[in-house]
Design a protein around this motif. Structure first.
Motif, mmCIF file in Angstrom:
data_model
loop_
_atom_site.group_PDB
_atom_site.id
_atom_site.type_symbol
_atom_site.label_atom_id
_atom_site.label_comp_id
_atom_site.label_asym_id
_atom_site.label_seq_id
_atom_site.Cartn_x
_atom_site.Cartn_y
_atom_site.Cartn_z
ATOM 1 N N PHE A 148 -63.137 25.308 -75.509
ATOM 2 C CA PHE A 148 -61.689 25.244 -75.264
ATOM 3 C C PHE A 148 -61.064 23.873 -75.558
ATOM 4 C CE2 PHE A 148 -63.497 28.224 -72.055
ATOM 5 C CZ PHE A 148 -63.126 29.387 -72.704
ATOM 6 N N GLU A 149 -61.824 22.920 -76.068
ATOM 7 C CA GLU A 149 -61.269 21.599 -76.376
ATOM 8 C C GLU A 149 -60.124 21.726 -77.384
ATOM 9 O OE1 GLU A 149 -62.589 17.325 -78.404
ATOM 10 O OE2 GLU A 149 -64.101 18.842 -77.931
ATOM 11 N N GLY A 150 -58.971 21.177 -77.066
ATOM 12 C CA GLY A 150 -57.819 21.207 -77.958
ATOM 13 C C GLY A 150 -57.001 22.478 -77.877
ATOM 14 N N LEU A 151 -57.515 23.504 -77.226
ATOM 15 C CA LEU A 151 -56.789 24.780 -77.194
ATOM 16 C C LEU A 151 -55.530 24.688 -76.343
ATOM 17 C CD1 LEU A 151 -56.539 27.740 -77.929
ATOM 18 C CD2 LEU A 151 -58.122 28.296 -76.063
ATOM 19 N N ASN A 175 -57.115 26.178 -60.056
ATOM 20 C CA ASN A 175 -56.662 25.414 -58.898
ATOM 21 C C ASN A 175 -56.103 24.063 -59.296
ATOM 22 O OD1 ASN A 175 -57.437 27.331 -56.964
ATOM 23 N ND2 ASN A 175 -59.583 26.707 -57.171
ATOM 24 N N ARG A 176 -56.105 23.765 -60.597
ATOM 25 C CA ARG A 176 -55.625 22.460 -61.037
ATOM 26 C C ARG A 176 -54.122 22.386 -60.903
ATOM 27 N NH1 ARG A 176 -57.678 21.612 -66.935
ATOM 28 N NH2 ARG A 176 -55.899 20.210 -66.811
ATOM 29 N N TRP A 203 -47.450 23.995 -65.234
ATOM 30 C CA TRP A 203 -47.079 24.648 -66.497
ATOM 31 C C TRP A 203 -46.815 26.132 -66.298
ATOM 32 C CZ3 TRP A 203 -45.061 23.970 -70.953
ATOM 33 C CH2 TRP A 203 -45.094 22.696 -71.515
ATOM 34 N N VAL A 204 -47.671 26.768 -65.507
ATOM 35 C CA VAL A 204 -47.481 28.212 -65.300
ATOM 36 C C VAL A 204 -46.171 28.487 -64.590
ATOM 37 C CG1 VAL A 204 -48.402 30.224 -64.114
ATOM 38 C CG2 VAL A 204 -49.955 28.683 -65.303
ATOM 39 N N CYS A 205 -45.867 27.681 -63.560
ATOM 40 C CA CYS A 205 -44.623 27.896 -62.821
ATOM 41 C C CYS A 205 -43.406 27.707 -63.714
ATOM 42 C CB CYS A 205 -44.556 26.942 -61.616
ATOM 43 S SG CYS A 205 -45.753 27.339 -60.329
ATOM 44 N N ILE A 244 -57.892 29.593 -69.246
ATOM 45 C CA ILE A 244 -58.892 28.663 -69.754
ATOM 46 C C ILE A 244 -59.066 27.443 -68.856
ATOM 47 C CG2 ILE A 244 -58.545 29.408 -72.137
ATOM 48 C CD1 ILE A 244 -56.964 26.818 -72.615
ATOM 49 N N GLN A 245 -58.140 27.230 -67.899
ATOM 50 C CA GLN A 245 -58.303 26.109 -66.981
ATOM 51 C C GLN A 245 -59.587 26.261 -66.155
ATOM 52 O OE1 GLN A 245 -56.023 23.739 -67.398
ATOM 53 N NE2 GLN A 245 -54.895 25.095 -68.769
ATOM 54 N N GLU A 246 -60.025 27.493 -65.941
ATOM 55 C CA GLU A 246 -61.240 27.758 -65.164
ATOM 56 C C GLU A 246 -62.507 27.550 -65.974
ATOM 57 O OE1 GLU A 246 -62.053 28.574 -62.102
ATOM 58 O OE2 GLU A 246 -60.031 28.591 -61.288
ATOM 59 N N GLU A 247 -62.361 27.318 -67.289
ATOM 60 C CA GLU A 247 -63.513 27.182 -68.180
ATOM 61 C C GLU A 247 -64.496 28.334 -67.971
ATOM 62 O OE1 GLU A 247 -65.148 23.299 -67.664
ATOM 63 O OE2 GLU A 247 -63.322 22.292 -68.322
ATOM 64 N N PRO A 248 -64.034 29.562 -68.207
ATOM 65 C CA PRO A 248 -64.879 30.735 -67.947
ATOM 66 C C PRO A 248 -66.089 30.799 -68.867
ATOM 67 C CG PRO A 248 -62.926 31.359 -69.189
ATOM 68 C CD PRO A 248 -62.734 29.926 -68.791
#
Length: 414
Positions: free
Chosen positions: A61-64, A6-7, A13-15, A107-111
């Protein structure tokens, strides 16, 4: 299963990338089934197989995201017709782009590790490196951004030059010459003699560690430690802190064309270090304690590296900045450029001073963004560890076993 963030930043970026993908080809897969000959560098693995990993990320996910965006920057410069070999399969540029975009969004969701593993199983094809033994054994080492102290002028203290490409060094693309059989090399590096003959360029010994080339090259800086300078060549990039406090970033420009030879191997052969004890730190200690034999050891490696000034951080072989603990160097002939990878290996646990007392297993997403002279075949990976004492400690000691995987989006998820 698709994870969606939702960020707002992620959606931008995706769009943007979805627009880019729209104008690319649909990315059909070519397969090499029915092949004969040597085992490929990558082979497919499926859920349920023992070789299939449990996907997790020890760095949360830091830096990914930064590393993935650099791969997209590389892909954006390529022609739409570019394809990528992944084992016996071949994928279009659009598939490689989409593979990155989907993971970037996920990874934006930090699964959780469980959600991440499920997401990978459902959406990605997974390939495993066949490794050094054909069974997946991969040797992991590390490299870092070296730190040196320098001066703009040569002084009694600062006597060792950091050189740019000499003006008499020539690079020949032999693939452009009809009738020349391929030897595995596309380029030859040499120099032209007064008689017009092309001969190999000067070795380290012949160039007196570069001091004989001063009138043929630009001097970026003078540094105070020949061992630091030698290790700068091995690492390929570094930060030189100048006498006025300013930082000069230097990066690999080219080399003299001679093969890299490990001085650690030479010290073992000469009985000067035990194989089990060899690390960058023990090599440095031996060189510091035996200055009278230092040049002899240096000359065992005929290869020399020439540098250029770089405004940004260290660049990989695809001209994008490498990300600490996320970028890997592999044999670029074996693995897809800037592709998504996953590694399982070991990192330092307990340490004291310059020693690593224990190692811990980990799994991590990385991106294939660099290569190296000593990184050959499907069984070698070099992990970029960044800069600073911790990065140097890890890179200097890392000689750990592990596994290497590559991920490409399934047709159903595109």
């Amino acid at each position: 299963m698709m994870l969606v963030s939702n960020r707002p930043g992620a959606w931008r970026w995706v769009c943007l990338m979805m627009v880019a993908v729209f104008f690319l080809s649909t990315g059909c897969i070519g397969t090499g089934k029915g092949r004969s000959g040597p085992l490929p560098a990558l082979v497919p693995v499926t859920p349920g197989e023992k070789a299939y990993p449990a996907f997790g990320d020890d760095l949360n996910f830091e830096g990914l995201e930064e590393a993935l965006l650099q791969s997209l920057a590389y892909y954006s410069r390529l022609p739409e017709t570019r394809t990528f070999a992944v084992g016996d399969d071949r994928y279009s540029l659009s598939v490689m782009v989409r593979s990155v975009v989907v993971l970037l969004n996920a990874i934006q969701e930090e699964p959780t590790p469980e959600a991440l593993s499920r997401f990978i199983r459902e959406n990605y094809r997974v390939y495993r490196s066949t490794g050094r033994d054909g069974k997946g054994d991969v040797l992991f080492t590390g490299y870092y951004e070296a730190e040196l102290t320098g001066h703009t002028e040569q002084t009694e203290q600062y006597r060792y030059p950091v050189l740019t490409r000499p003006d008499d060094l020539v690079t020949i693309d032999i693939s452009r010459f009809p009738g020349v059989k391929s030897t595995g090399k596309r380029h030859l590096i040499g120099r032209v003699t007064e008689s017009g003959a092309v001969v190999p360029y000067y070795t380290r010994n012949e160039s007196e560690n570069g001091s004989a080339l001063l009138d043929r090259t630009e001097i970026l800086a003078w540094v105070d430690d020949p061992v630091d300078l030698f290790f700068l060549e091995i690492q390929g990039s570094g930060v030189i802190t100048m006498e006025n406090g300013e930082e000069l970033r230097v990066h690999y420009q080219t080399k003299n064309g001679h093969p890299y030879r490990s001085i650690g191997r030479y010290l073992i052969q000469q009985g000067l270090l035990e194989r089990e004890a060899v690390s960058m730190q023990t090599i440095r200690q031996w060189l510091d304690e035996n200055p009278e034999r230092r040049q002899e050891v240096f000359n065992y490696n005929p290869s020399m590296v020439f540098f250029k000034e770089e405004a940004k951080g260290p660049l990989g072989c695809y001209s994008v900045p490498v990300t600490p603990n996320r970028s890997i160097a592999t044999d670029k002939r074996q693995f897809p450029a800037c592709g998504i990878a996953f590694i399982t290996t070991e990192k330092p646990g307990e340490t004291t001073g310059d020693e690593v007392l224990s190692w811990e297993s980990f799994g991590r997403f990385v991106v294939n963004q660099d290569t190296g002279g000593a990184i050959k075949g499907p069984g070698r990976v070099d992990l970029f560890t960044g800069h600073g004492p911790s990065a140097e400690l890890t890179a200097g000691h890392m000689k750990q076993p592990g596994s290497l995987y590559f991920l490409v989006l399934k047709p159903s998820a595109r």
